[in-house]
Design a protein around this motif. Structure first.
Motif, PDB file in Angstrom:
ATOM      1  N   LEU A 183       0.764  -1.180   0.157  1.00 43.25           N
ATOM      2  CA  LEU A 183      -0.106  -0.011   0.051  1.00 43.25           C
ATOM      3  C   LEU A 183       0.889   1.401  -0.043  1.00 43.25           C
ATOM      4  O   LEU A 183       0.273   2.319   0.002  1.00 43.25           O
ATOM      5  N   ASP A 184       2.176   1.057  -0.149  1.00 38.48           N
ATOM      6  CA  ASP A 184       2.991   2.062  -0.152  1.00 38.48           C
ATOM      7  C   ASP A 184       3.080   3.067   1.377  1.00 38.48           C
ATOM      8  O   ASP A 184       2.951   4.310   1.047  1.00 38.48           O
ATOM      9  N   ILE A 185       2.907   2.463   2.259  1.00 39.71           N
ATOM     10  CA  ILE A 185       2.624   3.209   3.510  1.00 39.71           C
ATOM     11  C   ILE A 185       4.121   3.071   4.222  1.00 39.71           C
ATOM     12  O   ILE A 185       4.516   4.128   4.842  1.00 39.71           O
ATOM     13  N   GLY A 186       4.740   1.958   4.616  1.00 42.95           N
ATOM     14  CA  GLY A 186       5.930   1.798   5.404  1.00 42.95           C
ATOM     15  C   GLY A 186       6.723   0.466   4.795  1.00 42.95           C
ATOM     16  O   GLY A 186       6.207  -0.356   3.984  1.00 42.95           O
ATOM     17  N   GLN A 187       7.801   0.351   5.760  1.00 41.36           N
ATOM     18  CA  GLN A 187       8.528  -1.052   5.094  1.00 41.36           C
ATOM     19  C   GLN A 187       8.754  -1.734   6.826  1.00 41.36           C
ATOM     20  O   GLN A 187       9.549  -2.671   6.571  1.00 41.36           O
ATOM     21  N   ALA A 188       8.138  -1.424   7.678  1.00 42.49           N
ATOM     22  CA  ALA A 188       8.558  -2.109   8.912  1.00 42.49           C
ATOM     23  C   ALA A 188       7.372  -2.467   9.584  1.00 42.49           C
ATOM     24  O   ALA A 188       6.185  -1.874   9.594  1.00 42.49           O
ATOM     25  N   ALA A 189       7.348  -3.583  10.318  1.00 47.30           N
ATOM     26  CA  ALA A 189       6.425  -3.819  11.546  1.00 47.30           C
ATOM     27  C   ALA A 189       6.923  -4.663  12.667  1.00 47.30           C
ATOM     28  O   ALA A 189       7.927  -5.363  12.713  1.00 47.30           O
ATOM     29  N   VAL A 190       6.279  -4.725  13.686  1.00 47.35           N
ATOM     30  CA  VAL A 190       6.582  -5.442  15.038  1.00 47.35           C
ATOM     31  C   VAL A 190       5.666  -6.352  15.213  1.00 47.35           C
ATOM     32  O   VAL A 190       4.478  -6.265  15.408  1.00 47.35           O
ATOM     33  N   ALA A 191       5.987  -7.549  15.905  1.00 51.91           N
ATOM     34  CA  ALA A 191       5.149  -8.457  16.083  1.00 51.91           C
ATOM     35  C   ALA A 191       5.684  -8.980  17.617  1.00 51.91           C
ATOM     36  O   ALA A 191       6.529  -9.306  17.919  1.00 51.91           O
ATOM     37  N   VAL A 192       4.603  -9.167  18.347  1.00 51.44           N
ATOM     38  CA  VAL A 192       4.688  -9.757  19.865  1.00 51.44           C
ATOM     39  C   VAL A 192       3.604 -10.910  19.845  1.00 51.44           C
ATOM     40  O   VAL A 192       2.487 -10.945  19.615  1.00 51.44           O
ATOM     41  N   GLY A 193       4.220 -12.001  20.314  1.00 57.63           N
ATOM     42  CA  GLY A 193       3.228 -13.169  20.812  1.00 57.63           C
ATOM     43  C   GLY A 193       2.563 -13.680  19.351  1.00 57.63           C
ATOM     44  O   GLY A 193       1.402 -14.147  19.462  1.00 57.63           O
ATOM     45  N   GLY A 194       3.342 -13.769  18.462  1.00 59.91           N
ATOM     46  CA  GLY A 194       2.817 -14.209  17.096  1.00 59.91           C
ATOM     47  C   GLY A 194       1.759 -13.448  16.347  1.00 59.91           C
ATOM     48  O   GLY A 194       1.312 -13.892  15.057  1.00 59.91           O
ATOM     49  N   VAL A 202       4.053   7.324   8.846  1.00 55.31           N
ATOM     50  CA  VAL A 202       5.236   8.418   8.308  1.00 55.31           C
ATOM     51  C   VAL A 202       6.075   8.980   9.302  1.00 55.31           C
ATOM     52  O   VAL A 202       7.250   9.606   9.083  1.00 55.31           O
ATOM     53  N   GLU A 203       6.052   8.374  10.593  1.00 54.09           N
ATOM     54  CA  GLU A 203       6.885   8.859  11.700  1.00 54.09           C
ATOM     55  C   GLU A 203       8.130   7.769  11.482  1.00 54.09           C
ATOM     56  O   GLU A 203       9.402   8.037  12.249  1.00 54.09           O
ATOM     57  N   GLY A 204       8.340   6.728  10.600  1.00 57.76           N
ATOM     58  CA  GLY A 204       9.368   5.785  10.450  1.00 57.76           C
ATOM     59  C   GLY A 204       9.768   4.947  11.562  1.00 57.76           C
ATOM     60  O   GLY A 204       8.715   4.616  12.204  1.00 57.76           O
ATOM     61  N   THR A 205      10.824   4.133  11.372  1.00 53.90           N
ATOM     62  CA  THR A 205      11.047   3.246  12.121  1.00 53.90           C
ATOM     63  C   THR A 205      11.312   3.775  13.911  1.00 53.90           C
ATOM     64  O   THR A 205      11.019   2.889  14.531  1.00 53.90           O
ATOM     65  N   ASP A 206      11.853   4.840  13.865  1.00 52.71           N
ATOM     66  CA  ASP A 206      12.168   5.342  15.148  1.00 52.71           C
ATOM     67  C   ASP A 206      10.945   5.614  15.970  1.00 52.71           C
ATOM     68  O   ASP A 206      10.763   5.096  17.143  1.00 52.71           O
ATOM     69  N   GLY A 207       9.875   6.072  15.161  1.00 45.51           N
ATOM     70  CA  GLY A 207       8.564   6.333  15.815  1.00 45.51           C
ATOM     71  C   GLY A 207       8.028   4.805  16.195  1.00 45.51           C
ATOM     72  O   GLY A 207       7.119   5.030  17.127  1.00 45.51           O
ATOM     73  N   LEU A 208       8.073   3.981  15.280  1.00 50.50           N
ATOM     74  CA  LEU A 208       7.336   2.603  15.375  1.00 50.50           C
ATOM     75  C   LEU A 208       7.927   1.990  16.701  1.00 50.50           C
ATOM     76  O   LEU A 208       7.215   1.407  17.441  1.00 50.50           O
ATOM     77  N   LEU A 209       9.306   2.196  16.937  1.00 48.24           N
ATOM     78  CA  LEU A 209       9.755   1.446  18.112  1.00 48.24           C
ATOM     79  C   LEU A 209       9.364   2.103  19.137  1.00 48.24           C
ATOM     80  O   LEU A 209       9.036   1.549  20.494  1.00 48.24           O
ATOM     81  N   GLU A 210       9.223   3.665  19.281  1.00 48.61           N
ATOM     82  CA  GLU A 210       9.098   4.341  20.549  1.00 48.61           C
ATOM     83  C   GLU A 210       7.356   3.891  20.896  1.00 48.61           C
ATOM     84  O   GLU A 210       7.136   3.596  22.033  1.00 48.61           O
ATOM     85  N   ARG A 211       6.480   3.703  19.876  1.00 44.33           N
ATOM     86  CA  ARG A 211       5.217   3.382  20.090  1.00 44.33           C
ATOM     87  C   ARG A 211       5.098   1.929  20.703  1.00 44.33           C
ATOM     88  O   ARG A 211       4.356   1.761  21.626  1.00 44.33           O
ATOM     89  N   THR A 212       6.124   0.850  20.203  1.00 44.50           N
ATOM     90  CA  THR A 212       6.104  -0.407  20.441  1.00 44.50           C
ATOM     91  C   THR A 212       6.574  -0.332  22.386  1.00 44.50           C
ATOM     92  O   THR A 212       5.824  -0.969  23.051  1.00 44.50           O
TER      93      THR A 212
END
Length: 300
Positions: A183-194, A202-212
């Motif tokens: 969907l041309d949104i991002g390049q990364a995802a986080v999974a926990v517990g399967g 739009v906030e990038g990987t740094d923002g993704l990890l901070e949300r995690t």
């Protein structure tokens, strides 16, 4: 031995070739400039105003600073400095503000791409950018062609290895990353517990990890441990303009978010500051692994 190696042959430049670098934030544009200098090809660096955080590292090279809103001046500047090849590298955190642009002949040539880019994702914008540059006679090349030693190899890159439960997370995050990439949104995802619990926006990987990290206290994740970050190229991505990358700060942020490791797409992802990144992962007990590429992408 750290298993970070070239996924292919490096760029073979003619004696009269001159490489321009459009530099954003982070270490990648610096590593590219230094690699070119070692090859006897001093680059011309165009620093994106307000985006570059390692300005001093570019002092040895010819350079210019350009506002994103002055994109109409880019091609004349590159031509004036006899640039034959161009690479884009580093983080650009925003898009040009159309209201802040000064209309001139150079800008008129970019307007169709700019108007399309306002409503589309990053990969669409980058494909239009590459097309416009190459129509001018300048060849666009990928960072992986200049610094192939940064390309992630397939297999385990660290001392720590994924557990059986981590593979469930890798599979879930990989599927989610590919879905948002399509969907041309991002390049990364986080999974926990399967299951995927956070997607890159739009906030990038740094923002993704901070949300995690913040989600660790959420009721639905209470008791959830470990977890994996997966980064991969978007399906059909233009690889010359935005390869997924990780670096020492990614490792630090993944550890702070309570993750067990990071998986990247081998051959189509970069491990920046390779020895430092893998060394830090080893020190923190995180795994880093290169996954087989799922499908070919544009620019290969």
């Amino acid at each position: 031995m750290t298993k970070i190696e070239a996924a292919g042959k490096g760029l073979d430049l003619a004696p009269n070739a001159k490489v321009g670098i459009i530099a954003g934030g982070g270490s990648l544009p610096v590593e590219i400039a230094r690699a070119l200098a070692r090859q006897g090809k001093l680059p011309f660096v165009v620093m994106a105003a307000g985006e570059v955080d390692r300005i001093a590292d570019f002092e040895p090279y010819e350079q210019a600073t350009l506002r994103l809103e002055d994109v109409g001046s880019l091609l004349p500047i590159l031509k004036r400095h006899h640039v034959t090849h161009l690479v884009t590298a580093g983080h650009i955190t925003r898009r040009p503000r159309l209201s802040a642009m000064r209309l001139n002949l150079g800008l008129l040539a970019w307007l169709p791409s700019l108007f399309v880019g306002v409503t589309r994702g990053d990969d669409t914008v980058l494909k239009l950018f590459v097309r416009r540059i190459e129509r001018s006679g300048i060849k666009v090349v990928g960072a992986h062609e200049i610094v192939p030693e940064l390309v992630a190899a397939e297999g385990l890159l660290t001392k720590a290895a994924p557990r059986k439960s981590d593979w469930r997370d890798i599979e879930a995050a990989h599927a989610a990353a590919k879905a948002i990439g399509a969907l041309d949104i991002g390049q990364a995802a986080v999974a926990v517990g399967g299951r995927a619990i956070a997607l890159e926006g739009v906030e990038g990987t740094d923002g993704l990890l901070e949300r995690t990290r913040e989600l660790r206290g959420h009721g639905r994740l209470a008791g959830g441990s470990r977890g994996v970050l997966v980064k991969c190229a978007k399906p059909g991505q233009e690889l010359r303009a935005d390869l997924p990358s990780i670096g020492p700060l990614t490792v630090e942020a993944a550890h702070a978010a309570g993750l067990a490791g990071i998986a990247v797409e081998a051959g189509r992802s970069l491990v920046l500051e390779g020895p430092a990144t893998i060394g830090r992962a080893n020190a923190l007990g995180l795994f880093v692994i290169g996954l087989p590429a799922a499908e070919p992408a544009h620019g290969e």
